[in-house]
Design an enzyme around this catalytic site. Sequence first.
Site, PDB file in Angstrom:
ATOM      1  N   SER A 180      27.433   0.012  14.479  1.00 45.14           N
ATOM      2  CA  SER A 180      28.358  -0.168  15.596  1.00 45.14           C
ATOM      3  C   SER A 180      27.726  -0.746  16.856  1.00 45.14           C
ATOM      4  O   SER A 180      28.440  -1.201  17.739  1.00 45.14           O
ATOM      5  CB  SER A 180      29.039   1.166  15.921  1.00 45.14           C
ATOM      6  OG  SER A 180      28.075   2.173  16.122  1.00 45.14           O
ATOM      7  N   HIS A 208      33.770   0.672  10.627  1.00 48.89           N
ATOM      8  CA  HIS A 208      33.922  -0.683  11.184  1.00 48.89           C
ATOM      9  C   HIS A 208      34.052  -1.751  10.104  1.00 48.89           C
ATOM     10  O   HIS A 208      34.024  -2.940  10.403  1.00 48.89           O
ATOM     11  CB  HIS A 208      32.737  -1.017  12.096  1.00 48.89           C
ATOM     12  CG  HIS A 208      32.696  -0.194  13.340  1.00 48.89           C
ATOM     13  ND1 HIS A 208      33.482  -0.473  14.436  1.00 48.89           N
ATOM     14  CD2 HIS A 208      31.971   0.905  13.659  1.00 48.89           C
ATOM     15  CE1 HIS A 208      33.230   0.424  15.377  1.00 48.89           C
ATOM     16  NE2 HIS A 208      32.326   1.277  14.933  1.00 48.89           N
ATOM     17  N   LYS A 239      40.319   2.765  13.938  1.00 45.75           N
ATOM     18  CA  LYS A 239      39.785   1.460  14.347  1.00 45.75           C
ATOM     19  C   LYS A 239      40.733   0.342  13.935  1.00 45.75           C
ATOM     20  O   LYS A 239      41.770   0.179  14.558  1.00 45.75           O
ATOM     21  CB  LYS A 239      38.361   1.339  13.849  1.00 45.75           C
ATOM     22  CG  LYS A 239      37.552   2.414  14.598  1.00 45.75           C
ATOM     23  CD  LYS A 239      36.106   2.382  14.540  1.00 45.75           C
ATOM     24  CE  LYS A 239      35.591   3.352  15.591  1.00 45.75           C
ATOM     25  NZ  LYS A 239      34.630   4.321  15.102  1.00 45.75           N
TER      26      LYS A 239
END
Length: 390
Positions: A180, A208, A239
């Site tokens: 990240s 992610h 996300k």
Amino acid sequence: MPKLDFLEQEIRKIKENGLYVPIKSIQSAQGAWVTIEGAKILNLCSNNYLGLANDPKLREKVRQTLNEFGVGAGGARTICGTMSLHRELEQKIAHFKRRESALVFCSGVHANVGIIPLIAGEGDVILTDELNHGSIIDGCRLSQAKKVIFPHKDLKALHNALKMNKNARRRLIVTDGVFSMDGDIAPLNEIVELGEKYDAIVMVDDAHGEGVLGDHGRGIADHFGLHDRVDIEMGTFSKAFGVVGGFICGSAALVEYLSQTAKTFLLATASSAIDIAACIAAVEIVEKSDNLVRKLWENTRYFKDGMRDLDFDVGASETPIIPIILRDTKIAQEFEKRLFEEKVLTRAITYPTVPKDQARLRVIISAAHRREDLDFALGKFKKLGMRRSY
Ligand SMILES: *Cc1c(COP(=O)(O)O)cnc(C)c1O
């Protein structure tokens, strides 16, 4: 309260070290532009990769669900908090990830913290990348297993550690899929091969990667064509899916075991029906069409090329997470401030989150950005980059 006086001193220390983060309130829905302190600001730091956080289909689904189910779940999942919607989401996400089964948690942090100590305990060894997410680190801390922290993506070091620990009861390798702070991708294919060779369980945190990597954004396992060869896939709805909530997917036995034992699953009140309904709508959108994922990558390439043309160092980024490496902490913090004055929201990331000489701004690109938004940002970077020695 004199007993808590030490807290003020601790806060002063955080400020002296330049680590204090003022918390800005957003006065609008999430999107390419948000309102802060009454002004419209271009948002270059949200994890809303696909722009789903304020999508009309999600909003409509929530409106309908609210009328039928209300807001609160009324209890933990195993007591009386599991609604038909929770099961529906678990089936949908398992199907999307092409895995046998899935279990939904209240958040990704709940998932990581709950799972890791159950998979590896006394007599076992956890092998963990040094740049793994803080919730993985906390999960490891709750485990009685021995921990081996290997240098970032260092397969040789991982290989050696597996050899050294081949007599442990069990070995668990855990890694972020996409890291990240740098936006680089774990060499999961090679990690899986090592896992197979040394009989080690492989767990990947795909927070992610979902909605970003692989076919329709199915994530890192799909990106490498691994699927069933990854033992445990952890993910989040907070996300790219634009909502909130975490999950785990893998074999039916894994899911059944965790549903009976994971503390963070058993102790927390279930997510509300409206959050779950929004997650269902998000998964349906991404499963049906890959337009948003394509747009995300198109935007990412455009912005990264633009920054390289302006001579900025975008580090090791392979994804929509783009570090703008400025090295010096003061410069990074000043740059963040000046960009904000120019109506661009980014975050300076400094020591100890990254090494002392690696201070940076972190930019996250979204499918919600229009070409003119990206040009606006590039223009501001160009303007401020001219005077890089503040
Ligand atoms: C955000 C994040 C999490 C936590 O997920 P939440 O659903 O926000 O709790 C876990 N791991 C990684 C790598 C993340 O980026």
